[in-house]
Design a protein around this motif. Structure first.
Motif, PDB file in Angstrom:
ATOM      1  N   ILE A  11       1.626  13.835  86.744  1.00 57.78           N
ATOM      2  CA  ILE A  11       0.942  13.114  87.821  1.00 57.78           C
ATOM      3  C   ILE A  11       0.923  11.628  87.480  1.00 57.78           C
ATOM      4  N   SER A  13       0.537   7.434  89.461  1.00 53.17           N
ATOM      5  CA  SER A  13       0.172   6.649  90.633  1.00 53.17           C
ATOM      6  C   SER A  13       0.253   5.178  90.277  1.00 53.17           C
ATOM      7  N   LEU A  38       4.011  14.688  90.674  1.00 50.26           N
ATOM      8  CA  LEU A  38       3.346  14.215  91.887  1.00 50.26           C
ATOM      9  C   LEU A  38       3.073  12.728  91.706  1.00 50.26           C
ATOM     10  N   LEU A 103      -2.495  15.844  97.943  1.00 51.32           N
ATOM     11  CA  LEU A 103      -1.979  14.628  97.318  1.00 51.32           C
ATOM     12  C   LEU A 103      -2.120  13.478  98.295  1.00 51.32           C
ATOM     13  N   VAL A 125      -5.350  15.290  94.075  1.00 52.42           N
ATOM     14  CA  VAL A 125      -4.756  14.231  93.263  1.00 52.42           C
ATOM     15  C   VAL A 125      -4.782  12.944  94.071  1.00 52.42           C
TER      16      VAL A 125
END
Length: 173
Positions: A11, A13, A38, A103, A125
């Motif tokens: 994960i 971002s 993700l 998500l 998430v």
């Protein structure tokens, strides 16, 4: 559920065009041998996709964030790679490893709270705040991997979720 159904999910971002940290995140997640990645948005520019995120060894599902510029070109860059998928614009529902996951980037605070409060997903998430955090709210595992770029906190991070144990490990880059 059989053990084969469990997965390790990477994960990340808020990569924010920081190519050095994108490369570090890809290297870390490849080294962790994750089955799926993700990305909760804020790539910023389409050039972060090829060749950077395209170097992931596992499939990646992503959504857009509030700082993402050319949505059409980002979508086109994702579509150039079989393992990369930009889903649903700003939200995606993902089922993997025996879990349902919501998500989103997280800049829509009301939507984020509704997804958590309604218990519609095993895991939610999100990114946006640049603050790495793992917590359980209303029975939902909520994961913010922090910022891969390291711009605001000075601590670039990604996360790995084991769907069998529901354990999330935050990893510094």
């Amino acid at each position: 559920m059989s053990r084969e159904a469990y997965m390790r999910i990477g994960i990340l971002s808020d990569t924010h065009d920081c190519l050095e940290m994108v490369d570090a995140a890809v290297k870390q997640l490849n080294g962790e041998r994750v089955d799926l990645v993700l990305h909760a948005g804020d790539y910023v520019s389409p050039f972060v996709i090829p060749p950077r995120l395209a170097n992931l060894q596992s499939p990646m599902i992503g959504v857009l964030g509030n700082n993402d510029g050319d949505h059409r070109l980002l979508s086109a860059r994702f579509a150039e790679h079989d393992r990369l998928s930009l889903r649903g614009g700003t939200f995606a529902a993902v089922t993997a490893g025996g879990m349902t996951m919501g998500l989103l980037h997280g800049d829509d605070r009301e939507l984020l709270q509704a997804l958590i409060g309604r218990k519609a997903f095993d895991v939610v998430v999100h990114g946006h705040t640049h603050q790495a955090q793992v917590r359980t709210l209303c029975g939902t595992l909520v994961v913010n991997p922090g910022e891969a770029c390291g711009y605001l906190t000075g601590r670039p991070t990604v996360a790995v979720l084991d769907t069998g144990t529901r354990n999330v490990e935050l990893l510094s880059l």
